[in-house]
Each structure stands twice: as C-alpha cells, then as structure tokens.
Design a protein around this motif. Structure first.
Motif, PDB file in Angstrom:
ATOM      1  N   ALA A 123      -7.503  -2.646  -3.734  1.00 18.81           N
ATOM      2  CA  ALA A 123      -7.816  -3.914  -2.973  1.00 18.81           C
ATOM      3  C   ALA A 123      -6.912  -5.035  -3.369  1.00 18.81           C
ATOM      4  N   GLU A 124      -6.668  -5.033  -4.762  1.00 21.47           N
ATOM      5  CA  GLU A 124      -5.695  -6.206  -5.227  1.00 21.47           C
ATOM      6  C   GLU A 124      -4.308  -5.825  -4.716  1.00 21.47           C
ATOM      7  N   HIS A 125      -3.764  -4.580  -4.409  1.00 22.55           N
ATOM      8  CA  HIS A 125      -2.622  -4.320  -4.088  1.00 22.55           C
ATOM      9  C   HIS A 125      -2.679  -4.508  -2.462  1.00 22.55           C
TER      10      HIS A 125
ATOM     11  N   VAL B 207      -4.458 -11.438   3.917  1.00 22.58           N
ATOM     12  CA  VAL B 207      -5.607 -10.484   3.470  1.00 22.58           C
ATOM     13  C   VAL B 207      -5.635 -10.740   1.828  1.00 22.58           C
ATOM     14  N   THR B 208      -7.006 -11.080   1.418  1.00 24.97           N
ATOM     15  CA  THR B 208      -7.290 -11.474  -0.071  1.00 24.97           C
ATOM     16  C   THR B 208      -8.538 -10.332  -0.381  1.00 24.97           C
TER      17      THR B 208
ATOM     18  N   PHE C  63      -3.546  -0.533   8.573  1.00 21.56           N
ATOM     19  CA  PHE C  63      -2.463  -0.662   7.658  1.00 21.56           C
ATOM     20  C   PHE C  63      -1.576   0.410   7.658  1.00 21.56           C
ATOM     21  N   ASP C  64      -0.179   0.413   7.516  1.00 25.39           N
ATOM     22  CA  ASP C  64       0.815   1.652   7.628  1.00 25.39           C
ATOM     23  C   ASP C  64       0.436   2.522   6.305  1.00 25.39           C
TER      24      ASP C  64
ATOM     25  N   TYR D  95      -0.298  -1.009  -1.030  1.00 25.01           N
ATOM     26  CA  TYR D  95       0.941  -1.568  -0.815  1.00 25.01           C
ATOM     27  C   TYR D  95       1.456  -1.540   0.621  1.00 25.01           C
ATOM     28  N   ALA D  96       0.739  -2.161   1.675  1.00 25.26           N
ATOM     29  CA  ALA D  96       0.667  -2.026   2.986  1.00 25.26           C
ATOM     30  C   ALA D  96       2.154  -3.069   3.202  1.00 25.26           C
ATOM     31  N   ALA D  97       2.841  -2.364   4.070  1.00 18.95           N
ATOM     32  CA  ALA D  97       3.999  -3.368   4.633  1.00 18.95           C
ATOM     33  C   ALA D  97       3.895  -3.869   6.072  1.00 18.95           C
TER      34      ALA D  97
END
Length: 121
Positions: free
Chosen positions: A51-53, A68-69, A105-106, A110-112
């Motif tokens: 979640a943090e990433h 997104v938080t 998310f992709d 670490y979604a880009a």
C-alpha cells in the motif's frame, strides 16, 4: 450380527446428509458437471508495504489526475474532488467504496499506469 447396525447407521447418515442438500441446484449441475465451473479468486488483502508503494499522483488520459494515498494497508483515492477508499477485487483491480468506480493499476506495487472506469450510479 454387526452388518445390520452398520447398514442402519449408513442409512441414517445418508438421510441426514440429504437434508443439507441444496434443492435449488439443477439436476444437471448436481449430477457432476461442476468440473466445468470456473472460480476466480479475488485479491482481498494488500500488505502495508504494498500500500505504501502504491501512493502517488497519476495522470489520466482525459486530463484529470488522481492521487492515491494509504493508511496502514488501506488505499484511498482522490478522484473528482472526493476521497474514497479503494477495495481490492483482483490482483491489480480496485473499486471505490462509495461510487463504484473501477480502478486498474498496471502492477501492484509500484504502479506506473492507471485506468479509471467510472460506473454511473
């Protein structure tokens, strides 16, 4: 003779189990065609680290941006001026709790890239 009590027990067990049978299942399904049913498991847990990433600001193709938080292992999105919790429904798929917008998310974490599909409610 021990066979008679054994047969009585088997008969009672069969009657007891049949009481739990679901009569709403069609006979063709109950007869054994359940092997063709596909079940897709939902990814219902997101670790605190994942979640943090996932935090960040993402640009959408229509010119809007979403932010997104996270709070612990829960994700939140600021979309169109409204903050909503994201509920995971797949490995990379989420739905907003209130409006039902689908957010993909992709990758997680670490979604880009992100895709938003807002459902009309």
């Amino acid at each position: 003779m021990r066979i008679a009590p054994l047969l009585a027990f088997i008969g009672a067990a069969t009657v007891s189990l049949s009481a739990f049978a679901d009569s709403s299942i069609p006979p063709a399904v109950a007869a054994g065609s359940l092997a063709s049913v596909q079940v897709r498991a939902a990814h219902t847990y997101l670790s605190k680290d994942d979640a943090e990433h996932m935090r960040g600001t993402f640009a959408l193709t229509d010119g809007r941006t979403i932010t997104v938080t996270n709070k612990q292992n829960r994700l939140f999105v600021d979309l169109d001026g409204k903050r909503e919790e994201l509920v995971p429904v797949g490995v990379t798929q989420f739905v907003t709790r209130d409006t039902g917008a689908r957010i993909a998310f992709d990758q997680v974490p670490y979604a880009a890239e992100v895709v938003v599909n807002q459902a009309a409610r």
